[in-house]
Design an enzyme around this catalytic site. Structure first.
Site, PDB file in Angstrom:
ATOM      1  N   GLU A  83      -3.114  23.589 -18.449  1.00  0.00           N
ATOM      2  CA  GLU A  83      -4.401  23.244 -19.040  1.00  0.00           C
ATOM      3  C   GLU A  83      -4.576  23.466 -20.539  1.00  0.00           C
ATOM      4  OE1 GLU A  83      -8.449  24.853 -17.887  1.00  0.00           O
ATOM      5  OE2 GLU A  83      -7.498  24.079 -16.089  1.00  0.00           O
ATOM      6  N   ASP A 101      -7.183  33.630 -10.836  1.00  0.00           N
ATOM      7  CA  ASP A 101      -5.914  32.918 -10.751  1.00  0.00           C
ATOM      8  C   ASP A 101      -4.768  33.924 -10.730  1.00  0.00           C
ATOM      9  OD1 ASP A 101      -4.161  30.789 -10.624  1.00  0.00           O
ATOM     10  OD2 ASP A 101      -4.142  30.444 -12.781  1.00  0.00           O
ATOM     11  N   LYS A 142      -3.787  30.385 -27.644  1.00  0.00           N
ATOM     12  CA  LYS A 142      -3.898  29.471 -26.509  1.00  0.00           C
ATOM     13  C   LYS A 142      -4.831  28.350 -26.893  1.00  0.00           C
ATOM     14  CE  LYS A 142      -4.669  31.724 -22.592  1.00  0.00           C
ATOM     15  NZ  LYS A 142      -4.487  32.542 -21.421  1.00  0.00           N
ATOM     16  N   ILE A 177       5.325  26.935 -27.791  1.00  0.00           N
ATOM     17  CA  ILE A 177       6.132  27.546 -26.723  1.00  0.00           C
ATOM     18  C   ILE A 177       6.138  26.703 -25.470  1.00  0.00           C
ATOM     19  CG2 ILE A 177       6.598  29.597 -25.372  1.00  0.00           C
ATOM     20  CD1 ILE A 177       4.847  31.146 -27.179  1.00  0.00           C
TER      21      ILE A 177
END
Lengths: 261, 367
Positions: free
Chosen positions: A19, A168, A58, A14
């Site tokens: 990172e 974050d 991820k 995707i």
């Protein structure tokens, strides 16, 4: 080759955030630039078995710029940390994606696939002059900006009550998931920098990071952030006073610092 | 925000060439430079002279002594600058000086020189934000269009992106600046301040081999550096630390050398800087990075940034020490841009300020 790598190879790519990098086996729902992962990973959509529901993978790929030892220890601790804080959030009833698999050594984390759109996309100031489209999205999701802000404040308060610090918070890291015949819900994502803390300081910094993200991403968004804080305050109750005064301190801090030299 | 249709620049091509003198003295460098903006929109550096106040190893520069240095050298530096450019004071359109941020006493001594020249030769003054000077000079030299800017120096550490006539700060240090962190560590291990402590750390780090664990403190897009400095300093009290390692030491496994510490410090701190820069790039969707400020000439930082940018299909822009380290020409460049937009600093407003944020400046010359 590890099992995680096989999974990645079979999945559909995707996007690449800052990172980690994600895998797609199914039809692409997000176009590549649609989903920016702000902490640097590759993100894929995949399935663990052929008839299971899709998951988001991820992959924190190795960062070549970083010293390998430093990179390996950061990757390991961040994947483990992310899984750990997600679990804590789930237990506390915060809306976050469920965990499906963890492979800290190879830097792979599999979580529940969330169907929806990031808050950033729904707010004005993002799309390039396509104001009409924004309105359509909001209508399609059956939610107003005010309601979104309310959800943002409430969800963050729930998270902070569980002593989880996101680290974050940006509007890219919140998703709105539509629910049939009910109000859409807000899901916090991307816990790659999250940690546990009971300190007022950390909670205040968390809010400050979000405030800055709001102001830099969505022009003229001061009133929006004010309503986020209002909802946050309501949910936090007695803890709010201390966080509020610390937040005021933190705001001054950046300002004070910047100008020497 | 990047990606938007580029509007036409508010800065019109000039009907005649413009000349500006820039004076910089916010820290231990005294700089003077003359820039020329030609009628066709091109600009050229006519001269760029600098004199640095260097203190003995183990000592930093004090405001009072630095101001004295600037006062002593001001005439010489400005004369050299005019000679090299082969222009007279009468040819100038304006005199630009650093209004801030920086150390108070050095700033004031240079502002005083600027005011005096302005009155002597009847030239308008333009007060310039030091950080904006760095960014504008970096853009001018490298040709970067709309980069994410990493501004790293002895006094500043910021990740900046342009939006709506303002350089917005996305991330910054929460305590000390990265240059300050490196300089202070150079003092701890007694590295000389000549040519600069940061340069000597960089050379020392090339000999380092062991990566010692240090805190890795990123908070969103902000970073914190003071704890890392304390931690790396603590290693110098370690029993395994050898301030002057001999050959036999290096063969023993667990020995810690100053080179190892410099290496570890650079690797850790720069990884943090690259990470927050990458996060800013991902967040706003930019592919260009511009590194400015004194620490920006560190080749290891440039190299790491380059690897990161390539992984993302982007590009790094960096300049060498002439433009990275504080200089007069960058003040002239940023000052002349605002002068051409009609900005002047009246004499009564030519004060200095130690605190002057990058995002307080209205960037009138950009679309």
């Amino acid at each position: 080759m590890s099992a995680s790598q096989n999974l990645i190879d079979s999945a559909l790519f995707i996007s690449q955030g800052a990172e980690a990098a994600s895998i797609f086996l199914l039809p692409v729902i997000f176009s590549p630039d649609n989903d920016i992962d702000s902490i640097g990973q590759k993100v894929y959509k995949a399935q663990l078995t052929s008839n299971s529901s899709p998951i988001l993978l991820k992959h924190r790929f190795q960062k070549q710029y970083r010293h390998p030892t430093l990179d390996a220890s950061l990757t390991r601790s961040r994947i483990a940390g992310e899984a750990r804080t997600l679990l804590r959030c789930l237990r506390a009833g915060v809306n976050v994606p469920g965990i499906r698999m963890v492979d800290a050594t190879n830097g792979v984390l599999g979580i529940q696939w969330i169907e929806g759109e990031s808050v950033r996309k729904l707010l004005p100031g993002e799309a390039e002059g396509e104001d009409n489209e924004e309105v359509d999205l909001l209508q399609e999701y059956g939610i107003s900006i005010d309601e979104i802000m309310n959800l943002v404040g409430t969800e963050i308060a729930k998270m902070h009550k569980a002593d989880v610090i996101h680290g974050d918070l940006t509007t890219s890291n919140m998703m709105i998931r539509p629910i049939k015949s009910s109000q859409a819900e807000l899901i916090l994502i991307d816990f790659g920098l999250a940690f546990q803390s009971t300190l007022t300081e950390d909670k205040a910094v968390d809010l400050y990071v979000l405030e800055r993200a709001f102001l830099s991403t969505h022009p003229d968004s001061e009133p929006m952030f004010a309503s986020v804080l209002a909802a946050y305050e309501q949910r936090m109750g007695n803890d709010w006073a201390a966080i509020k005064s610390r937040l005021d301190d933190v705001r001054l801090r950046g300002r004070k610092r910047s100008m020497v030299g | 925000m990047p990606g938007k249709l580029r509007k036409s620049s508010p800065l019109k091509n000039s009907d005649r060439p413009y000349l500006a003198l820039g004076l910089e003295g916010s820290a231990n460098k005294l700089g003077a430079g003359i820039i020329k903006h030609a009628g066709d929109g091109s600009s050229s550096v006519l001269s760029n002279v600098r004199h640095t106040y260097i203190t003995p190893p183990g000592e930093g520069f004090q405001p009072k002594d630095t101001a004295t240095h600037h006062r002593e050298w001001a005439m010489k530096v400005i004369e050299d600058c005019l000679d090299q450019a082969d222009v007279s004071m009468h040819d100038l359109d304006c005199i630009c000086f650093t209004k801030g941020p920086g150390m108070g006493a050095p700033l004031q001594s240079v502002a005083l020189v600027a005011r005096t020249l302005s009155l002597l030769f009847d030239k308008p003054l333009v007060g310039v934000n030091h950080c904006v000077g760095h960014i504008e000079m970096g853009r001018e030299i490298t040709g970067a269009q709309n980069p994410v800017v990493l501004y790293v120096s002895g006094g500043n550490t910021q990740v900046i992106a342009y939006s709506r006539q303002c350089y917005r700060i996305f991330g910054e240090t929460l305590d000390i600046a990265v240059g300050n962190c490196l300089d202070r560590f150079a003092r701890v291990i007694g590295l000389p301040n000549d040519p600069s402590p940061g340069y000597n750390i960089e050379q020392e780090a090339k000999k380092g081999k062991r990566l010692l664990p240090l805190p890795y403190a990123t908070k969103g897009m902000d970073i914190s550096l003071s704890g890392i400095l304390s931690c790396v300093e603590a290693y110098t009290y370690d029993k395994a630390f050898r301030p002057n390692p001999i050959l036999a030491d290096l063969e023993v496994e667990n020995v810690i050398t100053p080179a190892d510490l410099c290496f570890s410090l650079q690797e850790t701190v720069f990884a943090m800087l690259v990470e927050i820069t990458e996060r800013a790039m991902a967040h706003i969707g930019s592919k260009e990075v511009l590194i400015v400020g004194g620490v920006g000439c560190n080749e290891r930082l440039q190299e790491m940034m380059d690897v990161m940018a390539q992984e993302r299909g982007g590009q790094v822009f960096a300049t060498d020490e002439r433009f990275c380290i504080d200089n007069g020409i960058m003040i002239a460049q940023a000052g002349l841009l605002s002068y051409r937009m009609g900005f002047r600093t009246p004499l009564v407003k030519t004060t200095c300020t130690q605190r002057f944020r990058t995002d307080q400046v209205h960037i009138a010359w950009r679309a």
